[in-house]
Design an enzyme around this catalytic site. Structure first.
Site, PDB file in Angstrom:
ATOM      1  N   LYS A  11       0.850  -1.463  -0.107  1.00 12.32           N
ATOM      2  CA  LYS A  11      -0.006   0.063   0.178  1.00 12.32           C
ATOM      3  C   LYS A  11       0.739   1.257  -0.077  1.00 12.32           C
ATOM      4  CE  LYS A  11      -3.789  -2.682   1.930  1.00 12.32           C
ATOM      5  NZ  LYS A  11      -5.212  -2.786   2.814  1.00 12.32           N
ATOM      6  N   HIS A  95      -8.635  -2.935  -6.415  1.00 11.33           N
ATOM      7  CA  HIS A  95      -8.578  -2.926  -4.918  1.00 11.33           C
ATOM      8  C   HIS A  95      -9.493  -2.147  -4.327  1.00 11.33           C
ATOM      9  CE1 HIS A  95      -7.198  -2.776  -0.680  1.00 11.33           C
ATOM     10  NE2 HIS A  95      -6.547  -3.796  -0.905  1.00 11.33           N
ATOM     11  N   GLU A  97      -9.862  -0.443  -1.881  1.00  9.38           N
ATOM     12  CA  GLU A  97      -9.429   1.216  -1.640  1.00  9.38           C
ATOM     13  C   GLU A  97      -9.336   1.982  -2.886  1.00  9.38           C
ATOM     14  OE1 GLU A  97      -5.736   0.173   0.578  1.00  9.38           O
ATOM     15  OE2 GLU A  97      -6.995  -0.916   2.022  1.00  9.38           O
ATOM     16  N   GLU A 167     -11.592 -10.149  -1.759  1.00  7.27           N
ATOM     17  CA  GLU A 167     -11.399  -9.421  -0.391  1.00  7.27           C
ATOM     18  C   GLU A 167     -12.462  -8.777   0.178  1.00  7.27           C
ATOM     19  OE1 GLU A 167      -6.717  -8.249  -0.238  1.00  7.27           O
ATOM     20  OE2 GLU A 167      -7.801  -6.798  -1.242  1.00  7.27           O
ATOM     21  N   GLY A 173      -7.856  -4.637   6.659  1.00  4.83           N
ATOM     22  CA  GLY A 173      -7.367  -3.429   7.452  1.00  4.83           C
ATOM     23  C   GLY A 173      -8.181  -3.295   8.893  1.00  4.83           C
ATOM     24  N   SER A 213      -6.964  -8.829   6.370  1.00  2.55           N
ATOM     25  CA  SER A 213      -6.662  -9.373   7.666  1.00  2.55           C
ATOM     26  C   SER A 213      -5.975 -10.499   8.006  1.00  2.55           C
ATOM     27  CB  SER A 213      -7.786  -9.177   8.950  1.00  2.55           C
ATOM     28  OG  SER A 213      -8.013  -7.559   8.852  1.00  2.55           O
TER      29      SER A 213
HETATM   30  P1  PGA Z   1      -5.114  -6.177   5.095  1.00  2.00           P
HETATM   31  O1  PGA Z   1      -5.141  -5.791   3.688  1.00  2.00           O
HETATM   32  O2  PGA Z   1      -4.178  -7.631   5.085  1.00  2.00           O
HETATM   33  O3  PGA Z   1      -4.096  -5.044   5.767  1.00  2.00           O
HETATM   34  O4  PGA Z   1      -6.275  -6.531   5.722  1.00  2.00           O
HETATM   35  C1  PGA Z   1      -5.301  -6.591   2.768  1.00  2.00           C
HETATM   36  C2  PGA Z   1      -5.400  -5.833   1.378  1.00  2.00           C
HETATM   37  O5  PGA Z   1      -5.778  -4.807   1.498  1.00  2.00           O
HETATM   38  O6  PGA Z   1      -5.062  -6.455   0.367  1.00  2.00           O
END
Ligand code: PGA
Length: 258
Positions: A11, A95, A97, A167, A173, A213
């Site tokens: 990230k 993704h 995000e 995901e 996160g 996570s």
């Molecule tokens: P995370 O993120 O392991 O921090 O939950 C996973 C991702 O966004 O690919």
């Protein structure tokens, strides 16, 4: 048999010095391991230096995003040929995000996927439902819409290169991972959908990562699920010991299952 694939999504973390140190630590711990594909995805600014550290190792280099045009007047964007030029072989696309903060729609995901395939990058296409969608029993409908939107125009010859990352947005996160059963249920749905669209062989060979996570502590239980072929790791990928433990969990669980 599907080869497990574990990817680290760094990230918006790491200066070039930090990225170099992390890549060196990973190389020390993971080089020489066989049986799993290992990928790290630093920010754009870290690609060249991490690529340099990893050269000649078994750890592949990926980017976190890609622009769909190869070049032109598009301030701030980085294209697929530019990524290939700096040594990338993988790219994360869609993704959550990107979808949430930067407006990446299913159509944009599709355009980015086409660009990645055209320039020989292996795409990791992310899909997943929000908590409200899960609670509203919309999980499968959302996954299907995202798959349809993203994969609409994948040429038959490129299909085997596509990797899907399931995901769930509520797990990213948050420290709240999907249970192994929840992951397995979603992965089985994705595989069946692909088998229906692209044929049984394509369904069988599709690799589906779980992300959200993932930690050294929960990786094995998730990876033990028959349709979980790897992990896309955010937070834990910034720690060389944790990421290495997740890779080793993939090797152990998938070797035992073989
Ligand atoms: P995370 O993120 O392991 O921090 O939950 C996973 C991702 O966004 O690919």
């Amino acid at each position: 048999m599907r080869k497990p694939i574990v990817a680290g999504n760094w990230k918006c973390h790491t200066t070039t010095n930090e990225a170099t140190a992390l890549a060196q630590a990973l190389r020390q711990r993971l080089d020489g391991l066989e049986g799993a594909e290992i990928v790290v995805c630093p920010p754009f600014t870290g690609l060249a230096t991490v690529g340099h550290v990893l050269r000649g190792s078994r750890i592949g280099l990926g980017a976190q995003d890609v622009f769909w045009e190869p070049r032109g007047a598009f301030t701030g964007e980085v294209s697929a040929p530019m990524l290939a030029d700096v040594g990338c072989r993988y790219v994360i696309i869609g993704h959550s995000e990107r979808r949430t903060h930067f407006g990446d729609t299913d159509q944009i995901v599709q355009r980015k996927l086409t660009a990645a395939l055209r320039h020989a990058l292996t795409p990791i296409v992310c899909i997943g439902e929000t908590l409200a969608e899960r609670e509203g029993n919309q999980t499968f409908a959302v996954l299907q819409r995202q798959l349809e939107g993203a994969l609409r125009e994948v040429p038959a010859a490129d299909r085997e290169r596509v990797i899907i990352a399931y995901e769930p947005v509520w797990a990213i996160g948050t420290g709240r991972n999907a249970t192994p059963d929840q992951a397995q249920e979603a992965h089985a749905f994705i595989r069946q959908w692909i088998a229906k669209q692209w044929g049984a062989d394509a369904g069988d060979s599709l690799r589906i990562q779980y992300g959200g996570s993932v930690t050294a502590a929960n990786a094995a239980s998730l990876l033990q699920q028959p349709d979980v072929d790897g992990a896309l790791v955010g937070g834990a990928s910034l720690n060389a010991d944790a990421f290495s433990a997740i890779v080793k969990a993939a090797l152990e669980t998938k070797t035992v299952n073989r």
